[in-house]
Design an enzyme around this catalytic site. Structure first.
Site, short mmCIF file in Angstrom:
data_model
loop_
_atom_site.label_atom_id
_atom_site.label_comp_id
_atom_site.label_asym_id
_atom_site.label_seq_id
_atom_site.Cartn_x
_atom_site.Cartn_y
_atom_site.Cartn_z
N GLY A 30 -3.90 16.81 63.66
CA GLY A 30 -2.45 16.77 63.46
C GLY A 30 -1.82 18.15 63.62
O GLY A 30 -0.84 18.32 64.37
N THR A 66 -12.05 20.75 60.11
CA THR A 66 -12.03 19.49 59.38
C THR A 66 -13.44 19.14 58.94
O THR A 66 -14.40 19.34 59.69
CB THR A 66 -11.46 18.30 60.19
OG1 THR A 66 -11.70 17.09 59.45
CG2 THR A 66 -12.08 18.15 61.55
N ILE A 67 -13.53 18.59 57.73
CA ILE A 67 -14.85 18.11 57.29
C ILE A 67 -15.25 16.89 58.11
O ILE A 67 -16.42 16.56 58.19
CB ILE A 67 -14.87 17.76 55.78
CG1 ILE A 67 -13.92 16.61 55.45
CG2 ILE A 67 -14.58 18.98 54.92
CD1 ILE A 67 -14.18 15.99 54.07
N ASP A 68 -14.27 16.21 58.74
CA ASP A 68 -14.55 14.95 59.45
C ASP A 68 -15.29 15.16 60.77
O ASP A 68 -15.86 14.22 61.31
CB ASP A 68 -13.24 14.20 59.75
CG ASP A 68 -12.43 13.92 58.51
OD1 ASP A 68 -13.00 13.93 57.41
OD2 ASP A 68 -11.20 13.70 58.64
N MET A 111 -16.18 10.51 52.94
CA MET A 111 -14.95 10.66 53.74
C MET A 111 -15.28 10.65 55.23
O MET A 111 -16.41 10.41 55.63
CB MET A 111 -14.23 11.94 53.34
CG MET A 111 -13.45 11.84 52.05
SD MET A 111 -12.52 13.36 51.76
CE MET A 111 -11.39 12.82 50.50
N GLU A 171 -15.72 5.91 54.65
CA GLU A 171 -14.48 5.32 54.14
C GLU A 171 -13.77 4.46 55.21
O GLU A 171 -13.01 3.57 54.89
CB GLU A 171 -13.53 6.40 53.62
CG GLU A 171 -13.07 7.38 54.71
CD GLU A 171 -12.12 8.46 54.23
OE1 GLU A 171 -11.75 8.46 53.04
OE2 GLU A 171 -11.76 9.33 55.06
O1 F6P Z 1 -9.33 14.75 57.10
C1 F6P Z 1 -10.01 15.18 55.96
C2 F6P Z 1 -9.95 14.15 54.88
O2 F6P Z 1 -10.65 14.63 53.76
C3 F6P Z 1 -10.45 12.75 55.30
O3 F6P Z 1 -11.85 12.68 55.31
C4 F6P Z 1 -9.78 11.90 54.26
O4 F6P Z 1 -9.59 10.58 54.71
C5 F6P Z 1 -8.47 12.58 54.06
O5 F6P Z 1 -8.62 13.93 54.48
C6 F6P Z 1 -7.94 12.56 52.65
O6 F6P Z 1 -6.72 13.19 52.63
P1 F6P Z 1 -5.92 13.46 51.28
O7 F6P Z 1 -6.51 14.68 50.64
O8 F6P Z 1 -4.53 13.70 51.73
O9 F6P Z 1 -6.07 12.24 50.44
#
Ligand code: F6P
Length: 364
Positions: A121, A142-144, A186, A239
């Protein structure tokens, strides 16, 4: 390196999107690399909000970043709410177009360029600012691990390490009580964290968004283990995992400012698995624990390399690019090639094949 080529002497740095271990390591690297090339760094607070008012930023010198290499979070603050191109904001000069205000303040603050550290984003927003003439370089975080054109983002290794340790702990108690334990991790719409922590933690079942699961097959795997004499099972669930023909489980729908919030799939699945296997089934959601904590050494090194290379690119005048890890090198990739795409786990990926070779069920 020569500033003469790009003319960059005053660099703004910001962190956007959800935090990830290693953000501070990048900030530190940017400040040090800039100082060693006679450039000044201005830290912008809370992502692009730091460009709304002058008092939302501060000068950063090497002394300000001493000791933050090993610290999670971000000293600059962050936000994952809102895109400056989508709505107006209140400022001390009245209601303004948010993105236009950022560009105006960028010039008013006499910044020459930005280092934008963020996920998909934030990098997409950075590309839009580039089009408006703001010289910048992006750093993928990003952790993702779901950003395209880089084999790794920093934060991922730290999240996987934490999740693996959690799975180790859950193994012990699941075995002691002969239970099934579902661990929800996540990763949004990508299964990288689930796959890596599941293989690293020796899970029996790993469910990822890229491979929709059949609950009957998951239950069969647990029953087969029981017959083998293994009276417990560990199921790692991303998730974003979804059943065949079904949808992701959403905790909160998108509202135009925030993205849809995923979560809850493990709890739903636990009810079905308990019914189908007759075994006591528990659920653990690791949640934001995966984002906190210190970065691993891998993430510290990657983040430091990213930060140093980002400054190098600015000095070379190579704007509108993202630093990327193409082992063993750090390279520059045009931001235009990155935005609007998500890096998911390919179904024939080697670690998927490894998981199958280990007899791990992927629910299909
Ligand atoms: O993109 C990183 C992340 O931790 C995702 O793994 C997760 O779905 C999301 O952000 C959670 O975001 P927030 O902290 O806004 O709930």
């Amino acid at each position: 390196m020569s500033q003469e080529r790009s003319g960059v002497r005053r660099i703004g740095v910001l962190t956007g999107g959800g935090d990830a271990p290693g953000l501070n390591a990048v900030i530190r690297a940017v400040v040090k690399a800039a100082a060693n090339n006679n450039c000044e760094v201005i830290g912008l607070e809370d992502s692009f909000d730091g460009l709304i008012e002058r008092n939302r930023s501060r000068r950063l010198v090497p002394k300000d970043v001493t000791g933050i290499l090993r610290v999670g979070g971000t000293i600059l603050g962050t936000t994952n709410r809102g895109n400056p191109f989508l709505y107006p904001i209140e400022t001390t000069s009245g209601t303004r177009d948010y993105s236009a205000r950022c560009v105006e303040m960028f010039h008013e603050m006499k910044l020459d360029a930005l280092v934008v550290i963020g996920g998909d984003g934030t990098l997409a927003i950075a590309h839009e600012f580039s089009k408006l003439g703001v010289p910048l370089v992006g750093v993928p975080k990003t952790i993702d691990n779901d950003i395209v054109e880089t084999t790794k983002t920093f934060g991922f290794d730290s999240a996987v390490s934490f999740a693996t340790e959690a799975i180790d702990r859950l193994h012990v108690t699941a075995e002691a009580h002969h239970r099934v334990i579902l661990v929800e991790v996540m990763g949004r719409y990508a299964g990288w964290i689930a796959l890596y922590s599941g293989v690293g933690g020796g899970a029996d079942v790993i469910l990822i968004p890229e491979i929709p699961y059949d609950v009957e097959k998951v239950a069969r795997r647990i029953r087969d283990r029981e017959h083998m004499g293994a009276r417990f099972s560990i199921v790692v669930v991303a998730e974003g995992a979804k059943p065949v023909g079904g949808n992701v489980t959403v905790l909160k729908a998108a509202d135009g400012v925030s993205l849809e919030r995923l979560g809850g799939v493990a709890a739903l699945l636990a009810v079905d698995l308990e019914r189908l296997t007759g075994k006591e089934t528990r659920t653990v959601v690791l949640g934001h624990l995966q984002r906190g904590g210190a970065p691993t050494s891998f993430d510290r090194i990657l983040a430091t390399r990213f930060g140093a290379r980002a400054v190098e690119l600015l000095l070379e005048g190579k704007f509108d690019h993202m630093v990327a890890f193409h082992p063993p090198d750090i390279v520059a990739v045009p931001l235009a090639k990155v935005v609007g795409r998500t890096r998911t786990v390919p179904p024939d990926f080697d670690v998927i094949r490894t998981a199958r070779a280990m007899g791990i069920s992927l629910g299909d």
